[in-house]
Design a protein around this motif. Structure first.
Motif, PDB file in Angstrom:
ATOM      1  N   GLY A 238       0.823  -1.210   0.000  1.00 30.15           N
ATOM      2  CA  GLY A 238       0.000   0.000   0.000  1.00 30.15           C
ATOM      3  C   GLY A 238       0.851   1.252   0.000  1.00 30.15           C
ATOM      4  O   GLY A 238       1.932   1.292   0.591  1.00 30.15           O
ATOM      5  N   SER A 239       0.347   2.289  -0.646  1.00 33.90           N
ATOM      6  CA  SER A 239       1.122   3.512  -0.815  1.00 33.90           C
ATOM      7  C   SER A 239       1.117   4.374   0.435  1.00 33.90           C
ATOM      8  O   SER A 239       0.123   4.446   1.156  1.00 33.90           O
ATOM      9  N   PHE A 240       2.255   5.046   0.668  1.00 39.90           N
ATOM     10  CA  PHE A 240       2.268   6.072   1.711  1.00 39.90           C
ATOM     11  C   PHE A 240       2.570   7.448   1.138  1.00 39.90           C
ATOM     12  O   PHE A 240       3.058   8.339   1.821  1.00 39.90           O
ATOM     13  N   THR A 241       2.281   7.625  -0.154  1.00 43.84           N
ATOM     14  CA  THR A 241       2.221   8.951  -0.774  1.00 43.84           C
ATOM     15  C   THR A 241       0.978   9.005  -1.658  1.00 43.84           C
ATOM     16  O   THR A 241       0.412   7.971  -2.009  1.00 43.84           O
ATOM     17  N   ARG A 242       0.582  10.218  -2.027  1.00 44.59           N
ATOM     18  CA  ARG A 242      -0.525  10.341  -2.975  1.00 44.59           C
ATOM     19  C   ARG A 242      -0.017   9.943  -4.364  1.00 44.59           C
ATOM     20  O   ARG A 242       1.191  10.006  -4.646  1.00 44.59           O
ATOM     21  N   PRO A 243      -0.901   9.529  -5.285  1.00 43.23           N
ATOM     22  CA  PRO A 243      -0.469   9.216  -6.646  1.00 43.23           C
ATOM     23  C   PRO A 243      -0.051  10.464  -7.407  1.00 43.23           C
ATOM     24  O   PRO A 243      -0.675  11.520  -7.279  1.00 43.23           O
ATOM     25  N   VAL A 244       1.023  10.351  -8.202  1.00 40.31           N
ATOM     26  CA  VAL A 244       1.558  11.453  -9.000  1.00 40.31           C
ATOM     27  C   VAL A 244       1.382  11.112 -10.478  1.00 40.31           C
ATOM     28  O   VAL A 244       1.714  10.008 -10.920  1.00 40.31           O
ATOM     29  N   GLU A 245       0.864  12.060 -11.234  1.00 41.86           N
ATOM     30  CA  GLU A 245       0.655  11.858 -12.669  1.00 41.86           C
ATOM     31  C   GLU A 245       1.990  11.682 -13.389  1.00 41.86           C
ATOM     32  O   GLU A 245       3.000  12.295 -13.032  1.00 41.86           O
ATOM     33  N   ILE A 246       1.986  10.856 -14.428  1.00 45.96           N
ATOM     34  CA  ILE A 246       3.181  10.579 -15.229  1.00 45.96           C
ATOM     35  C   ILE A 246       2.950  11.076 -16.648  1.00 45.96           C
ATOM     36  O   ILE A 246       1.882  10.853 -17.232  1.00 45.96           O
ATOM     37  N   ILE A 247       3.967  11.723 -17.223  1.00 43.28           N
ATOM     38  CA  ILE A 247       3.943  12.041 -18.646  1.00 43.28           C
ATOM     39  C   ILE A 247       5.185  11.445 -19.301  1.00 43.28           C
ATOM     40  O   ILE A 247       6.171  11.135 -18.623  1.00 43.28           O
ATOM     41  N   ARG A 248       5.122  11.277 -20.598  1.00 44.41           N
ATOM     42  CA  ARG A 248       6.246  10.685 -21.329  1.00 44.41           C
ATOM     43  C   ARG A 248       7.532  11.494 -21.064  1.00 44.41           C
ATOM     44  O   ARG A 248       7.528  12.723 -21.113  1.00 44.41           O
ATOM     45  N   GLY A 249       8.611  10.791 -20.820  1.00 42.52           N
ATOM     46  CA  GLY A 249       9.892  11.428 -20.559  1.00 42.52           C
ATOM     47  C   GLY A 249      10.204  11.625 -19.092  1.00 42.52           C
ATOM     48  O   GLY A 249      11.348  11.942 -18.743  1.00 42.52           O
ATOM     49  N   ASP A 250       9.224  11.451 -18.211  1.00 39.28           N
ATOM     50  CA  ASP A 250       9.462  11.633 -16.777  1.00 39.28           C
ATOM     51  C   ASP A 250      10.437  10.591 -16.231  1.00 39.28           C
ATOM     52  O   ASP A 250      10.363   9.403 -16.588  1.00 39.28           O
ATOM     53  N   THR A 251      11.314  11.057 -15.343  1.00 40.66           N
ATOM     54  CA  THR A 251      12.164  10.173 -14.552  1.00 40.66           C
ATOM     55  C   THR A 251      11.756  10.313 -13.096  1.00 40.66           C
ATOM     56  O   THR A 251      11.672  11.425 -12.567  1.00 40.66           O
ATOM     57  N   PHE A 252      11.493   9.174 -12.441  1.00 44.50           N
ATOM     58  CA  PHE A 252      11.120   9.162 -11.033  1.00 44.50           C
ATOM     59  C   PHE A 252      12.210   8.473 -10.219  1.00 44.50           C
ATOM     60  O   PHE A 252      12.773   7.460 -10.643  1.00 44.50           O
ATOM     61  N   HIS A 253      12.480   9.038  -9.056  1.00 44.61           N
ATOM     62  CA  HIS A 253      13.487   8.504  -8.146  1.00 44.61           C
ATOM     63  C   HIS A 253      12.924   8.590  -6.730  1.00 44.61           C
ATOM     64  O   HIS A 253      12.556   9.680  -6.272  1.00 44.61           O
ATOM     65  N   ALA A 254      12.814   7.446  -6.063  1.00 52.04           N
ATOM     66  CA  ALA A 254      12.344   7.410  -4.679  1.00 52.04           C
ATOM     67  C   ALA A 254      13.519   7.069  -3.777  1.00 52.04           C
ATOM     68  O   ALA A 254      14.126   6.005  -3.906  1.00 52.04           O
ATOM     69  N   ASP A 255      13.836   7.983  -2.873  1.00 51.25           N
ATOM     70  CA  ASP A 255      14.973   7.840  -1.961  1.00 51.25           C
ATOM     71  C   ASP A 255      14.448   7.383  -0.603  1.00 51.25           C
ATOM     72  O   ASP A 255      13.713   8.101   0.073  1.00 51.25           O
ATOM     73  N   TYR A 256      14.853   6.162  -0.205  1.00 52.81           N
ATOM     74  CA  TYR A 256      14.441   5.587   1.067  1.00 52.81           C
ATOM     75  C   TYR A 256      15.540   5.698   2.128  1.00 52.81           C
ATOM     76  O   TYR A 256      15.559   4.939   3.090  1.00 52.81           O
ATOM     77  N   GLY A 257      16.476   6.628   1.949  1.00 50.58           N
ATOM     78  CA  GLY A 257      17.534   6.817   2.933  1.00 50.58           C
ATOM     79  C   GLY A 257      18.422   5.595   3.045  1.00 50.58           C
ATOM     80  O   GLY A 257      18.929   5.079   2.040  1.00 50.58           O
ATOM     81  N   GLN A 258      18.617   5.104   4.259  1.00 48.64           N
ATOM     82  CA  GLN A 258      19.512   3.961   4.482  1.00 48.64           C
ATOM     83  C   GLN A 258      19.014   2.683   3.810  1.00 48.64           C
ATOM     84  O   GLN A 258      19.770   1.715   3.698  1.00 48.64           O
ATOM     85  N   PHE A 259      17.760   2.671   3.349  1.00 43.42           N
ATOM     86  CA  PHE A 259      17.207   1.479   2.721  1.00 43.42           C
ATOM     87  C   PHE A 259      17.317   1.512   1.202  1.00 43.42           C
ATOM     88  O   PHE A 259      16.728   0.680   0.515  1.00 43.42           O
ATOM     89  N   GLY A 260      18.076   2.470   0.676  1.00 48.20           N
ATOM     90  CA  GLY A 260      18.339   2.513  -0.749  1.00 48.20           C
ATOM     91  C   GLY A 260      17.339   3.352  -1.514  1.00 48.20           C
ATOM     92  O   GLY A 260      16.625   4.182  -0.964  1.00 48.20           O
TER      93      GLY A 260
END
Length: 267
Positions: A238-260
């Protein structure tokens, strides 16, 4: 409840929409008395169609895990859908945008099971004991239905989302494998960046106070259908952020700190 012929017809309608990358009218507009159990029956019929074409179930996803989202759609429990093997992408993958129609992305934790997990009366501790490891993940949401009806401007209902495989389309897994008893999973947080700009932050306690609670709920929910979570399954908790819209060309990066971290690009 809907008769089986209607269930199968609606499942076929969803399947056609996915294959043609088009949007259909929400089922609750045609069937305003559609129940949650009707919705899961449609989802199971749709899943059966996918299996008949050779797709392989590799896990499950849980959605609507925050109280705010449950209150917004008028339900008191999460929902769930099926993860197929062809939905999985490794970390840093280029993902073909043309695979989707109107995708969105969320930040989650994925549980990888080492032993089967069965309900009823599954507990958080049963989940932790059955889990091999937990890892960062991004869920890609998709809809085969109009989120807002073009004619009436009415939003779709939770029964529509459940029918539509809980809006799941793909996922990306990566980051550091976490042994479930080595850390308090509630305190795992993440920063979600789109094209270098921060979009969302969240903490895993937002998922039912502990992300393993959602997995326990799923085991109990599946038990009512005579099903269970098998060893080796991946469960998006289950998500702990709201959903974010995606458009072509987008790069997403989720930083979990010490967990990579986990990332992807839509090409």
């Amino acid at each position: 409840m809907l008769d089986q012929q209607t269930v199968e017809r609606l499942a076929q309608r969803l399947d056609d929409a996915e294959r043609s990358k088009s949007l259909i009218t929400a089922f609750t507009r045609e069937y305003p008395d559609l129940t949650i159990e009707d919705a899961y029956a449609i989802q199971r019929a749709w899943t059966k169609l996918q299996l008949s074409r050779g797709r392989v179930v590799r896990g499950h996803k849980i959605g609507l895990t925050s109280k705010a989202m449950q209150n917004a759609v008028g339900i008191s429990e999460p929902d769930y859908g099926v993860l197929f093997a062809d939905m999985f992408y490794p970390d840093a993958s280029p993902i073909p945008f043309d695979r989707f129609h109107a995708p969105r992305i969320e930040v989650e934790l994925a549980f990888v099971l080492k032993t089967p997990l069965k309900g009823p009366d599954c507990t958080l501790f049963d989940v932790l004991n059955a889990t091999d490891y937990v890892t960062p993940a991004l869920e890609i949401l998709e809809t085969r239905m109009h989120r807002v009806d073009p004619a009436t401007k009415a939003p779709r209902k939770v029964m529509d989302t459940i029918s539509d495989n809980a809006a799941n389309a793909a996922l990306v897994v990566g980051g550091r494998p976490i042994r479930p008893l080595d850390f308090d999973l509630r305190w795992i947080g993440a920063l979600l960046f789109r094209n270098g700009q921060i979009e969302e932050t969240g903490i895993a306690a937002g998922v039912l106070n502990h992300p393993a609670n959602g997995v326990a709920w799923l085991a109990d929910r599946l038990a009512a259908q005579g099903e269970y979570l098998e060893a080796g399954e991946v469960v998006l908790a289950g998500s702990f952020t709201r959903p974010v819209e995606i458009i072509r060309g987008d790069t997403f990066h989720a930083d979990y700190g010490q967990f990579g971290s986990v990332s992807c690009q839509f090409v």
